[in-house]
Design a protein around this motif. Structure first.
Motif, short mmCIF file in Angstrom:
data_model
loop_
_atom_site.label_atom_id
_atom_site.label_comp_id
_atom_site.label_asym_id
_atom_site.label_seq_id
_atom_site.Cartn_x
_atom_site.Cartn_y
_atom_site.Cartn_z
N GLN A 98 0.84 -1.20 0.00
CA GLN A 98 0.00 0.00 0.00
C GLN A 98 0.88 1.26 0.00
N VAL A 109 5.03 -6.10 -10.39
CA VAL A 109 5.08 -7.46 -10.94
C VAL A 109 6.51 -8.01 -10.95
N ASN A 167 4.43 -7.18 -24.69
CA ASN A 167 3.99 -6.88 -23.35
C ASN A 167 4.84 -5.78 -22.69
N VAL A 205 -6.89 -0.97 3.68
CA VAL A 205 -5.83 -0.93 2.68
C VAL A 205 -6.44 -0.72 1.29
N GLU A 243 -8.19 2.95 0.20
CA GLU A 243 -7.45 4.17 -0.12
C GLU A 243 -6.53 4.08 -1.32
N LEU A 244 -6.50 2.93 -1.97
CA LEU A 244 -5.57 2.77 -3.09
C LEU A 244 -5.89 3.76 -4.21
N LEU A 262 -5.57 5.39 -8.12
CA LEU A 262 -5.76 4.85 -9.46
C LEU A 262 -4.50 4.14 -9.95
N ASP A 263 -3.35 4.80 -9.75
CA ASP A 263 -2.08 4.21 -10.20
C ASP A 263 -1.79 2.92 -9.45
N ALA A 264 -2.09 2.91 -8.17
CA ALA A 264 -1.84 1.71 -7.37
C ALA A 264 -2.70 0.56 -7.89
N ARG A 308 -3.84 0.19 -10.85
CA ARG A 308 -3.34 -0.24 -12.15
C ARG A 308 -2.12 -1.16 -11.98
N GLU A 309 -1.28 -0.84 -11.02
CA GLU A 309 -0.12 -1.69 -10.75
C GLU A 309 -0.57 -3.06 -10.27
N ILE A 310 -1.63 -3.08 -9.46
CA ILE A 310 -2.15 -4.34 -8.96
C ILE A 310 -2.70 -5.19 -10.11
N ASP A 342 -1.79 -4.98 -13.25
CA ASP A 342 -0.64 -5.43 -14.05
C ASP A 342 0.04 -6.61 -13.38
N TYR A 343 0.11 -6.57 -12.06
CA TYR A 343 0.73 -7.67 -11.32
C TYR A 343 -0.05 -8.96 -11.57
N GLY A 361 0.22 -10.16 -15.07
CA GLY A 361 1.58 -10.43 -15.52
C GLY A 361 2.07 -9.44 -16.56
N ILE A 362 1.50 -8.23 -16.57
CA ILE A 362 1.90 -7.22 -17.55
C ILE A 362 3.20 -6.55 -17.11
N GLY A 363 4.16 -6.48 -18.02
CA GLY A 363 5.44 -5.84 -17.69
C GLY A 363 6.36 -6.80 -16.93
#
Lengths: 346, 413
Positions: A136, A153, A283, B192, B195-196, B198-200, B202-204, B206-207, B210-212
């Motif tokens: 977070q 990632v 990707n 948790v 409060e995330l 927008l960027d957070a 998006r990272e989630i 992607d995670y 499996g992007i990036g």
């Protein structure tokens, strides 16, 4: 666990709670800065701003820790008088660099303490120079970094915790400080009566800033069709090696991508250009291009490196007169496009 | 849908809303609600209800075709302008839809048509039209037991492989809804998640997708050749990649390996040394397999290949939209007549949407079906149909009429 910060620490990390409290307890009123007794503080503050403008970097000066600490709010005060948001950014970056360099040398407990007490981050020490930061908190900053190794990632994530090194945690902390300095530019209020001597100092900094402004703010965006014939020689050369399928160094890829993004090429077009390279991964390429284009992370469109940076990386191949007159590949492009318009208009 | 069909469906929906109490979502007073009504274009949104009673009063009066609520909490949820609503926070939402999961059966029941040139085909639409490269398609997608099963598996994967072990969320923070159509909505609600940024988010996403992902940064790089490879028991993507390679090498044929590595010699070496490779990865600490000619470069290629199978197919647009409207649990899906059903994680395993999300009785209804593929309801298969009159159980009749694939011949009452 509580960590006792020394006065030296406060001078190095003037953003921290203890430093802010110390300044408050001293009872420094910004009006006092004009009094003769405070001249050294004002001088140091001016030096900080000047270093940020000229070098993009500030060095810590611990010869008098009180002066060092008090000059920090004083330099923010000067910035608020100059009232130029791009200068805030420039200054913030310079302070962040300084803080990062200092933090890297600190012991783990102090780094952890600074992150916890100032930003309420959840940090665990799991080994020498090795930490875990809750995702977070990690995601408050990391998405604004472009490098792939900052992407969640590509991190070790377990039970909500991200593993980070001391260097990385220091970088995250300094970035947080940078953002908070930039944030201050949104609430500029300054209609103070300034003494004549101080007015002069500020005007000098302003002039200095004006001189550098073109170098570090490419605010003006180019809008129009993409004119490939107007690409500068450096970009043309990178492009042609790419089309031949040669593998490019990182800086060349970045220069090309950021250039194309700024002249209006679409992400799809750029990704398909890289399709020819041996190590192509759609990707990853798409992610990187989108980041540079400002669709991701900091939402900031990256500008290509300046001519001097390209020269340093051995990517500059001046071919014509225009190259000698410009300091930036985008400037070359803009002038060339304008020139073409004039010619065809005749 | 119009005329008698519309009246028929609306009367059934009315009966449902009048005889059932729809529980309002948690902290309803801070949510925005939106509805699509029968015979009305567009969505009515920016509504707010202080509690379940006022919400149910509305549902009974208006009998909506579709009902939605915001995953976000607002100071003033009924402000007309998004910017003046005062965003407080939002649940972390995931949408798993059969549309995003490749299933073999789609070739049998789904089809697409290019809106530009008229080219058409079976299955999911391609990224771009093979004839004119347009990206706009009309898609015909049907409810299918196999697709729904795949979506359920993906939901379980999201929770068991990502949300709990990697992100550290606990089951008590996660709720599940069958969407009423082709998938599941997963809501994470705690301090948790709320409060995330927008960027957070998006990272989630992607995670999870499996992007990036760069195997190089997880140890599949020459720079790491003097270190151990990742351990089969490692957490996160590191562990997923090495387990993926292990499982792949364990059963891959020479042909499969050749296709991926584009190198017959290496593929042969891997097949010949299968046992040694598996043992090397199993050992503690694990070792890079000591096979002349096979290097980390090749393991990296395999890692890239297996990454796809271990990623989870979520719809990234839903998760990274912090102001999105989601389907209201216990409401009816206007395209199917099925219930948007809340489930616990334990119930998910045995849940059969084509039986357990049915709210109407099975009385037969006479309809004219224009065209429809085979559909399974309550473990019984019906169809396919092609321009014929048939008597079908009410839930299927509702589904086909709502979809515009059939018209009513005689009403039950």
């Amino acid at each position: 666990m509580s960590v006792e910060l020394t006065r030296e620490d406060l001078a190095k990390y003037p953003f921290c709670r203890e430093a802010v409290k110390y300044v408050k307890d001293v009872g420094l009123d910004l009006q006092d800065l004009f009094k003769p007794g405070y001249r050294v503080i004002l001088e140091r503050a001016v030096k900080r701003v000047r270093a940020a403008i000229e070098l993009g970097k500030i060095n810590t000066d611990l010869s008098d820790v009180d002066v060092e600490l008090l000059s920090y709010p004083a330099s923010l005060f000067i910035l608020s008088i100059i009232a130029e948001p791009p200068l805030y950014r420039r200054y913030a970056v310079a302070e962040a660099k300084r803080i990062y360099e200092e933090l890297k040398l600190e012991d783990d407990l102090k780094v952890k303490y600074l992150a916890e007490s100032n930003f309420k981050w959840n940090v665990k020490i799991i080994g020498l120079g090795l930490f875990e930061l809750h995702f977070q908190d990690y995601l408050k900053i990391a998405p604004s970094f472009r490098a792939l190794n900052w992407k969640l990632v590509n991190r070790d994530l377990s039970g909500g915790w991200v593993k980070v090194s001391r260097g990385e945690l220091s970088r995250l902390i300094s970035e947080m400080v940078k953002l908070s300095i930039i944030g201050k530019s949104e609430s500029i209020v300054s209609n103070l009566e300034l003494p004549e001597s101080f007015r002069k100092t500020v005007d000098e900094l302003k002039r200095l800033y004006e001189g550098y402004r073109r170098v570090f703010s490419f605010e003006e965006e180019y809008k129009g069709p993409v004119v490939e014939e107007a690409f500068p020689p450096c970009i043309r050369r990178i492009l042609s090696s790419l089309l031949k399928g040669e593998s490019l160094p990182h800086m060349a890829r970045f220069a090309l991508t950021s250039f194309l993004v700024n002249v209006g090429k679409s992400v799809d077009d750029i990704v398909s250009l890289f399709n020819l390279t041996a190590d192509f991964s759609e990707n990853i390429t798409r992610y990187q291009v989108e980041h540079i284009a400002g669709f991701r992370g900091s939402r900031k469109k990256y500008t290509p490196p300046s001519c001097s940076t390209l020269r340093t990386f051995g990517l500059c191949f001046p071919e014509d007169d225009l190259c000698r007159r410009v300091k930036h590949p985008l400037m070359y492009y803009k002038l060339k496009v304008k020139g073409r318009g004039r010619k065809s208009g005749r | 849908m119009e005329g008698k069909d519309l009246n028929f469906i609306r009367s059934l929906f009315r009966r449902y809303y009048q005889s059932n109490f729809i529980p309002a979502p948690r902290d309803a007073a801070h949510r925005e609600f939106g509805f699509i009504l029968f015979n009305m274009e567009g969505m009515i949104r920016h509504l707010s209800f202080r509690d379940s009673e006022t919400l149910n009063k509305y549902l009974r009066r208006e009998v909506p075709l579709h009902a939605f609520y915001s995953s976000a909490y607002y100071e003033t949820p009924d402000a007309e302008d998004m910017d003046s609503k005062g965003w407080i926070g939002a649940e972390l939402v995931f949408d798993i839809d059969a549309d995003h999961i490749p299933t073999a059966c789609k070739d049998e029941h789904d089809s697409w048509k290019c809106l530009n040139c008229g080219e058409s085909g079976k299955g999911s639409p391609p990224e771009t039209c093979p004839k004119c490269s347009s990206k706009r398609f009309k898609v015909e997608a049907w409810l299918c037991d196999q697709c729904l099963e795949a979506a359920k598996k993906e939901t379980i994967k999201l929770v068991e492989d990502f949300l709990i072990p990697d992100f550290g969320f606990s089951l008590s923070d996660i709720s599940f809804n069958f969407s009423g159509h082709r998938g599941y909505h997963i809501h994470v609600e705690n301090d948790v998640a709320r409060e995330l940024s927008l960027d957070a988010r998006r990272e989630i996403t992607d995670y999870i997708r499996g992007i990036g992902l760069s195997p190089k940064l997880h140890g599949f790089s020459r720079e790491f050749s003097s270190f151990s490879p990742p351990d089969l028991g490692d957490h996160g993507w590191k562990g997923r990649l090495i387990r993926g390679i292990y499982n792949f090498v364990n059963k891959a044929s020479f042909e499969e390996l050749t296709a991926i590595l584009k190198n017959k010699r290496i593929a042969k070496l891997i097949v010949q040394n299968r046992e040694i490779i598996l043992k090397s990865f199993e050992s503690s600490p694990p070792r890079w397999p000591p096979i002349r000619g096979v290097s980390i470069k090749h393991w990296k290629i395999l890692a890239e290949h297996v990454a796809n199978d271990y990623a989870c197919n979520i719809d990234e647009r839903v998760t990274s939209d912090i102001k999105r409207l989601m389907r209201l649990p216990s409401s009816l899906h206007g395209k199917t007549g099925f219930k948007v059903k809340s489930l616990s994680f334990n119930e998910l395993d045995d849940f059969n949407p084509l039986k357990d999300a049915v709210v109407f009785n099975y009385e037969p209804v006479k309809i004219h079906v224009f065209r429809a593929p085979r559909i399974v309801l309550n473990d019984t298969a019906y169809g396919p149909f092609n321009d014929e009159e048939v008597s079908l159980p009410l839930p299927i009749a509702i589904y086909m009429i709502s979809k515009g694939a059939a018209t009513l011949l005689r009403s039950v009452n």
